[in-house]
Design a protein around this motif. Structure first.
Motif, PDB file in Angstrom:
ATOM      1  N   VAL A 105      -2.466 -25.255 -97.300  1.00 42.05           N
ATOM      2  CA  VAL A 105      -2.636 -25.178 -98.750  1.00 42.05           C
ATOM      3  C   VAL A 105      -1.401 -25.792 -99.405  1.00 42.05           C
ATOM      4  O   VAL A 105      -0.287 -25.311 -99.214  1.00 42.05           O
ATOM      5  N   SER A 106      -1.596 -26.831-100.174  1.00 42.79           N
ATOM      6  CA  SER A 106      -0.489 -27.581-100.761  1.00 42.79           C
ATOM      7  C   SER A 106      -0.114 -27.042-102.133  1.00 42.79           C
ATOM      8  O   SER A 106      -0.930 -26.380-102.804  1.00 42.79           O
ATOM      9  N   PRO A 107       1.107 -27.332-102.606  1.00 39.11           N
ATOM     10  CA  PRO A 107       1.486 -26.957-103.974  1.00 39.11           C
ATOM     11  C   PRO A 107       0.541 -27.541-105.021  1.00 39.11           C
ATOM     12  O   PRO A 107       0.285 -26.909-106.045  1.00 39.11           O
TER      13      PRO A 107
ATOM     14  N   GLU B 248      -1.301 -25.412-107.961  1.00 34.01           N
ATOM     15  CA  GLU B 248      -1.134 -25.775-109.369  1.00 34.01           C
ATOM     16  C   GLU B 248      -2.473 -26.057-110.053  1.00 34.01           C
ATOM     17  O   GLU B 248      -2.705 -25.665-111.198  1.00 34.01           O
ATOM     18  N   GLN B 249      -3.369 -26.729-109.321  1.00 32.44           N
ATOM     19  CA  GLN B 249      -4.651 -27.112-109.911  1.00 32.44           C
ATOM     20  C   GLN B 249      -5.624 -25.948-110.040  1.00 32.44           C
ATOM     21  O   GLN B 249      -6.370 -25.857-111.018  1.00 32.44           O
ATOM     22  N   TYR B 250      -5.620 -25.042-109.079  1.00 28.07           N
ATOM     23  CA  TYR B 250      -6.732 -24.100-108.965  1.00 28.07           C
ATOM     24  C   TYR B 250      -6.368 -22.628-109.196  1.00 28.07           C
ATOM     25  O   TYR B 250      -7.259 -21.798-109.366  1.00 28.07           O
ATOM     26  N   LEU B 251      -5.088 -22.278-109.180  1.00 28.72           N
ATOM     27  CA  LEU B 251      -4.713 -20.876-109.221  1.00 28.72           C
ATOM     28  C   LEU B 251      -5.305 -20.140-110.409  1.00 28.72           C
ATOM     29  O   LEU B 251      -5.859 -19.044-110.280  1.00 28.72           O
ATOM     30  N   THR B 252      -5.240 -20.727-111.579  1.00 31.28           N
ATOM     31  CA  THR B 252      -5.780 -20.066-112.783  1.00 31.28           C
ATOM     32  C   THR B 252      -6.837 -20.926-113.458  1.00 31.28           C
ATOM     33  O   THR B 252      -7.082 -20.809-114.663  1.00 31.28           O
TER      34      THR B 252
END
Length: 441
Positions: free
Chosen positions: A429-431, A435-439
């Protein structure tokens, strides 16, 4: 003492050598060696030095298999006292139970050189080794070793070269002491990126020199607290590092690539042999990429649209042209062609062997590359990922035939290694994903 042992012993004595690195690389290009005292030089020359092949890495062995015996090639003997006083290295051909090991990259290249000889050709190669000089920040992130190297377009910057004067001149002096004829040292297109050039030579000699140079660069950079990396794309916004190969053929010493105006169908001053060689490489380009761009990171380089400097300098299509660096194959003059698809992660033995195999296939089939700049009929853009490239490779009998040149099973083994590499990467799992999917939902 055998003649080989005598030759190696004489070379060691003349150089003042006290220890020898008996060195070879695995399929991934990892340099492996044992340190042999000069007192054991006859044993090294006659029996080689043993390695547990499974422990080496990608060499096609399991723990139960017999030892790899690294047999030195005296012609590759290289004194490197600028690393450690009295130290030398010699490139070796791994054998198992008395026979050349089919999974050994140097053995594979030697087989392709023999195949070229059967067709009446001697291959010559020049290599451009690009690399970054970096350090690590306290948080582990990468930083440019030269903190003043921040220009938007740093390529050829005289100040950037001068600030790295000690490193660059140490490497240049080493290459010239070894007889490689270093002729240029420059700052490349990315911040912290450099290239140091040496003259072309016979294919095997150049491959050995690329491996040696990577070792020298790594060790000398480390002494100055830097990391020399050949990673294709260590920074998303900077130019990637290539391993550009300049290829040519001779026949009984006569250059085979120059043509005459009357028979030159494409206006680049080349012979029909040269055009067929180009056509063979273009015909197998997508499969070839699995070998000349053999890592997940490779496709961040060839897939880049641009960089902060304004250009990626990496090909996206299997095309050819004149002195034009946007092509997969550049033709700078009538003496050679430049294959620009390879990167710093390429194993030089395998990359040269695969390019040679593809070119020889083009000659054997009398292929024509078509108009300059055109994508050939049925051709596609270069593979977007390592997985796509491996799929292309396993469907290409010529490129798999290169890897299987000494024994069957190497191409399948290599494909499995690289598929596993891709899926291991894909499973992280990349940064970017966080960043894109967390919220996002």
């Amino acid at each position: 003492m055998t003649s080989t042992g005598t030759e190696l012993a004489d070379l060691a004595r003349e150089a003042g050598t006290t220890f020898i690195l008996a060195l070879f690389v695995d399929l991934r290009g990892k340099p492996c060696a044992k340190l042999v005292p000069v007192e054991a030089i006859d044993l090294l020359a006659t029996e080689g030095v043993g390695f547990a092949g499974y422990a080496v890495g990608a060499m096609g062995q399991e723990p139960r298999d017999p030892d790899l015996m690294a047999i030195p090639d005296p012609s590759s003997f290289t004194p490197i006292p600028f690393i450690k006083e009295g130290l030398a290295l010699v490139h070796c051909d791994p054998h198992v139970e008395g026979k050349p090991w089919p999974y050994a990259p140097r053995v594979i290249l030697k087989s392709l050189i023999a195949r070229a000889a059967e067709a009446g050709f001697e291959p010559w190669v020049g290599a451009e080794v690009e690399y970054f000089l970096l350090t690590r920040n306290p948080d582990g992130s990468l930083a440019t070793a030269d903190t003043a190297d921040t220009a938007a377009q740093p390529c050829y910057d005289a100040r950037g070269v001068t600030r790295m004067y000690d490193h660059l001149t140490t490497i240049s002096t080493a290459m010239n002491q070894l007889g490689w004829s270093n002729y240029a040292n420059d700052h490349e297109d990315g911040n912290g990126q450099f290239e140091q050039n040496f003259q072309f030579a016979e294919a095997l000699i150049t491959a050995d020199r690329v491996v040696t140079l990577r070792y020298l660069l790594s060790m000398i950079a480390a002494e100055r607290g830097m990391i020399a990396t050949f990673m294709p794309k260590p920074f998303a916004d900077r130019t990637g590092s290539g391993l550009h190969l300049h290829l040519s053929l001779t026949s009984s010493g006569a250059a085979m690539f120059p043509g005459d105006e009357a028979s030159d169908g494409h206006g680049l001053g080349l012979s029909s042999v040269a055009y067929s060689f180009i056509a063979g490489i273009l015909d197998h380009a997508c499969a070839l990429q699995a070998v000349v761009g053999p890592t997940v990171n490779s496709y961040k380089r060839t897939g880049a649209l641009t960089t902060t400097s304004g250009a990626s300098w990496a090909p996206r299509l299997p095309t050819y042209g004149g002195n034009d660096r946007t092509h997969y194959i550049r033709v700078p003059d009538d003496q050679r062609i430049e294959l620009r698809g390879g990167d710093g992660s390429a194993n030089p033995y395998l990359a040269i062997a695969a390019a040679l195999g593809a070119g020889l296939d083009g000659i054997a089939r009398n292929l024509d590359p078509g108009p300059i700049g055109a994508v050939g009929e049925g051709s596609r853009p270069l593979p977007p990922t390592l997985l796509h490239a491996i799929d292309d490779m396993v469907g290409d009998d010529v490129i798999t035939g290169v890897l299987d040149a000494v024994g069957d099973g190497v191409a399948e083994y290599f494909a499995d290694l690289k598929r596993q590499e891709f899926f291991t990467y894909h499973g992280t799992v990349s940064p970017w994903e966080v960043e894109q999917y967390l919220t996002a939902f």
